[in-house]
Design an enzyme around this catalytic site. Structure first.
Site, mmCIF file in Angstrom:
data_model
loop_
_atom_site.group_PDB
_atom_site.id
_atom_site.type_symbol
_atom_site.label_atom_id
_atom_site.label_comp_id
_atom_site.label_asym_id
_atom_site.label_seq_id
_atom_site.Cartn_x
_atom_site.Cartn_y
_atom_site.Cartn_z
ATOM 1 N N ASP A 1 -10.730 1.422 -3.632
ATOM 2 C CA ASP A 1 -11.372 1.022 -2.377
ATOM 3 C C ASP A 1 -12.891 1.036 -2.519
ATOM 4 O O ASP A 1 -13.609 0.681 -1.582
ATOM 5 C CB ASP A 1 -10.983 1.983 -1.242
ATOM 6 C CG ASP A 1 -9.667 1.580 -0.601
ATOM 7 O OD1 ASP A 1 -9.150 0.495 -0.917
ATOM 8 O OD2 ASP A 1 -9.144 2.361 0.214
ATOM 9 N N ASP B 1 0.826 -1.208 0.000
ATOM 10 C CA ASP B 1 0.000 0.000 0.000
ATOM 11 C C ASP B 1 0.867 1.268 0.000
ATOM 12 O O ASP B 1 2.090 1.206 0.247
ATOM 13 C CB ASP B 1 -0.857 -0.041 1.281
ATOM 14 C CG ASP B 1 -2.223 0.561 1.103
ATOM 15 O OD1 ASP B 1 -2.373 1.421 0.223
ATOM 16 O OD2 ASP B 1 -3.140 0.197 1.870
HETATM 17 C C1 DGJ Z 1 -5.950 1.465 1.852
HETATM 18 C C2 DGJ Z 1 -6.248 0.284 0.972
HETATM 19 O O1 DGJ Z 1 -6.752 0.700 -0.253
HETATM 20 C C3 DGJ Z 1 -7.220 -0.649 1.690
HETATM 21 O O2 DGJ Z 1 -7.577 -1.697 0.844
HETATM 22 C C4 DGJ Z 1 -6.557 -1.147 2.933
HETATM 23 O O3 DGJ Z 1 -5.450 -1.934 2.598
HETATM 24 C C5 DGJ Z 1 -6.146 0.018 3.816
HETATM 25 N N1 DGJ Z 1 -5.376 0.982 3.094
HETATM 26 C C6 DGJ Z 1 -5.367 -0.461 4.997
HETATM 27 O O4 DGJ Z 1 -4.896 0.546 5.767
#
Ligand code: DGJ
Length: 695
Positions: free
Chosen positions: A501, A437
């Site tokens: 997301d 990430d």
């Molecule tokens: C942002 C990501 O897009 C999510 O899927 C998840 O992994 C969170 N961060 C975790 O902090």
């Protein structure tokens, strides 16, 4: 002398004179083109203009009379600002050209490489070398291509967290039409391609010229229309002041620019990109495992008992990979602390991750783990030990993003810290997959006082490559608050992207459709989200959610312990369908269209023997009955059996009866395209799944 590259239905024509090199054409295949043919493009000289009228010089020097943006800009402490490159040698084959230039007064050497592949994709890369005493301050080096005058519109993409890659289409006016990104990553608002097209171009018809910079750092995409109606498209890295200072003998190489021409509309651009990516040595070859990501199921609430129940249920549903997300390490019980300490937390995992990894693998599934290795939080052992490892303007703490700062990976110690800690965790139990990430943009990308996006980006690529080398078979998913780092540079180092997301299927239809413009579905994570979307709080039917997740590297992101019996039944059906058909979904040609308020999306096998389509009703339809869907791309002379996959399609029609052909019919390929299929009237947020097989 004319040089013509021809491949994959595209021609690129250069004209070399004693002194310089022009690019006369990029686009449609021209057959044999010669000096006589090119004479038709020579222009008159206008009143008030210089006595020369250069067309599409590769290096676009003002000193040669070019009036737009030059390819290269830089100086030697305010001098050597004017460039005048001479072609010193070149080497061409039928699909490649390498041209070497020298600017004697500025003391620079410059090489441009062109390669046109079998899919008609042109890759360009340039290198400038300081050939003289003293430093050369490079401001930019971009790669450009000419556009014809029928390119009168531009399509590019904008976005933000949970709404990435939204299309915007507008006229190309005089001046620059520019998209720039300086977030230190490609970003949610990154235009994954800048596409020039004609106003009549649509998915399956018309011409389009697309350019993308294959780079995950700062970026520029320009279309420039000059007052003499010269139009061109160029892209490259956005360099910060002083970011690249070349001492004598040092070079800077641009990121590759990937250019695609199509006379088969936007789908033609997409399918050319897919062809190129799929032919790569490093393209994932194994079937893409159905993945359960645990983030939206438990967030930071890690609890072995609960997670094992979800894992057991996942195995029942047919999941093939389970990924434990944020929260397993250091003091990371929420998003305020712990980043930088990549050591399993004894508080939440007293026996380490092995029990969970063993449970997952004992069920025949793979185990994956989340990292965010480029980041650090002030409340971490890493920061306490190395406060000097932040990217920052010396003496000033950068603004925080999600309570975190950026680690300076260009520092050998910081790089080694992340590499060794991540590697140790991977080796401690059976971890074959990383979700990586990057949850903030980089506001002060400064290392020891100098801008460092370029070096930070390269360090990350090196880190991924080294982790893969040390852990054969390791796959990496690139995530950045969802889809904030999806680009044609990262695609060479990662095996999957977290598209967004946004798991609400209605929103995600658009995000996926346009992310898929240049990235094939097998690289794009698409998950079945919860019944009530966590981002929009909308409620969506399970059938709409699974159909939305089908055309990608499919998965689930939901606490499936909360699923109803009906939802579980559909999930299992979906898992089976995905596994049976993923070879086709991940290798076929894409066909897209919009029918009223519905999206049609299909993938057709390369030999046209089979296809899968979804028809997704986004909003309500305007007329009394719904519309017919033309299905393009089939063999016009062959007959196909079309079958509605009723177990995964909605049953909730608005009309009193189904269309006459329902649920199956036999029809010739040309009729599918010209007449199409009458669609039933679906309620908003309902979808249909069609399977087509050549008889
Ligand atoms: C942002 C990501 O897009 C999510 O899927 C998840 O992994 C969170 N961060 C975790 O902090």
């Amino acid at each position: 002398m004319l040089i013509q590259l021809r491949n994959g239905g595209t021609s690129v024509v250069f004209r070399a004179t004693d002194e310089t090199l022009e690019i006369a054409h990029w686009g449609a295949e021209l057959g044999d083109y010669n000096e006589q043919s090119i004479a038709s493009t020579k222009r008159s000289i206008a009143h008030g203009d210089l006595d020369v009228n250069p067309r599409n010089l590769i290096l676009r020097e003002h000193s040669r009379g070019w009036r737009g943006h030059p390819a290269l800009r830089g100086h030697r402490s305010g001098k050597s600002v004017s460039n005048y490159f001479e072609l010193i040698k070149h080497k061409a084959t039928k699909d490649s050209l390498v041209a070497h230039f020298e600017d004697k007064l500025a003391g620079l050497l410059l090489t441009v490489n062109y390669k046109l592949d079998q899919f008609g994709i042109l890759t360009i890369e340039s290198t400038v070398t300081n050939n003289s005493d003293g430093d050369y301050f490079l401001e930019h080096l971009l790669n450009w291509l000419p556009l014809p005058q029928q390119a009168n519109e531009v399509l590019d993409f904008y976005g933000h967290w949970s709404k990435e890659r939204q299309p915007q289409r507008r006229q190309i006016g005089y001046g620059l039409t520019t998209r720039e990104g300086f977030e230190g990553r490609s970003g949610h608002d990154y235009t994954i391609a800048q596409i020039a097209l004609n106003s009549s171009t649509y998915f399956q018809s018309g011409e389009a010229w697309a350019m993308s910079v294959a780079w995950s750092g700062n970026n520029i995409h320009h279309i420039e229309k000059l007052i003499d109606d010269n139009i061109s498209i160029g892209a490259g890295e956005y360099l910060l002041p002083g970011e690249i200072i070349l001492a004598k003998g040092e070079s800077y190489t641009t990121p590759k620019v990937i250019a695609a021409y199509s006379n088969e509309g936007l789908d033609g651009i997409t399918n050319r990109h897919y062809g190129r990516l799929r032919a790569r040595e490093n393209h994932p070859k194994r079937p893409r495992p159905l993945t359960l990501n645990l983030w939206e199921a438990v967030y930071f609430d890690h609890n072995f008992e609960k997670l094992s129940k979800i894992v057991e249920k996942a195995a029942e549903v047919g999941v093939e990979r389970v990924v434990l997300d944020d929260g397993w390490f250091g003091a990371r019980r929420n998003d305020k602390q712990g980043l930088g300490d990549w050591v399993v937390s004894k508080d939440v995992w007293p026996n380490g991750l092995k029990p969970l990894a063993d449970l997952v693998t004992s069920k025949g599934m793979e185990f994956g783990l989340w990292f965010e290795g480029e980041m650090v939080q002030i409340d971490s052992d890493l920061y306490r030990a190395h406060p000097d490892w932040l990217l920052q303007e010396p003496g000033r703490m950068p603004v925080f993003g999600r309570n975190q700062q950026v680690l300076d990976l260009t520092k050998a110690g910081a790089f080694a810290h992340v590499l060794e800690q991540v590697d140790a965790v991977l080796k401690s139990c059976k971890i074959s997959y990383i979700k990586w990430d990057h949850n903030r943009s980089i506001s002060d990308p400064i290392s020891d006082g100098r801008p460092a996006v370029h070096n930070q980006t390269k360090a990350l690529y090196r880190l991924f490559d080294e982790l893969k080398k040390r852990n054969p078979g390791l796959e990496i998913e690139s995530c950045s608050s969802g889809g904030g780092r999806i680009d044609l540079g990262m695609v060479e180092h990662a095996d999957r992207f977290w598209t967004s997301d946004q798991n609400d299927p209605l929103e995600r239809q658009t995000i996926q459709r346009w992310t898929g413009m240049v990235i094939p579905p097998e690289l794009l994570g698409t998950h079945v989200g919860p019944t009530h979307g966590h981002q929009t709080h909308r409620t969506a039917d399970i059938s709409f959610r699974v159909l939305n997740a089908l055309f990608g590297h499919a998965g689930i992101e939901w606490n499936i312990l909360e699923a109803t019996d009906h939802e579980l039944k559909v999930l299992k059906e979906f898992a089976n369908f995905y596994k049976t058909h993923r070879a086709l979904i991940h290798s076929g040609n894409v066909v897209r269209s919009e029918i009223g308020n519905a999206y049609l999306y299909g993938t057709i096998a390369q030999d046209k023997s089979e296809a899968i389509f979804t028809y997704m009703q986004l909003g309500s339809f305007d007329g009394f009955l719904s519309l017919s869907a033309q299905l393009n791309g089939f063999d016009p002379n062959q007959t196909y059996r079309v079958t509605v996959q009723e177990k995964l399609s909605t049953h909730d029609l608005i009309q009193r009866t189904h269309p006459g052909w329902w649920p199956s019919l036999e029809i010739r390929g040309d009729q599918l395209a010209k007449v199409g299929l009458e669609m039933p009237g679906l309620r908003p947020e309902q979808g249909l799944l069609l399977h087509l097989k050549r008889l």
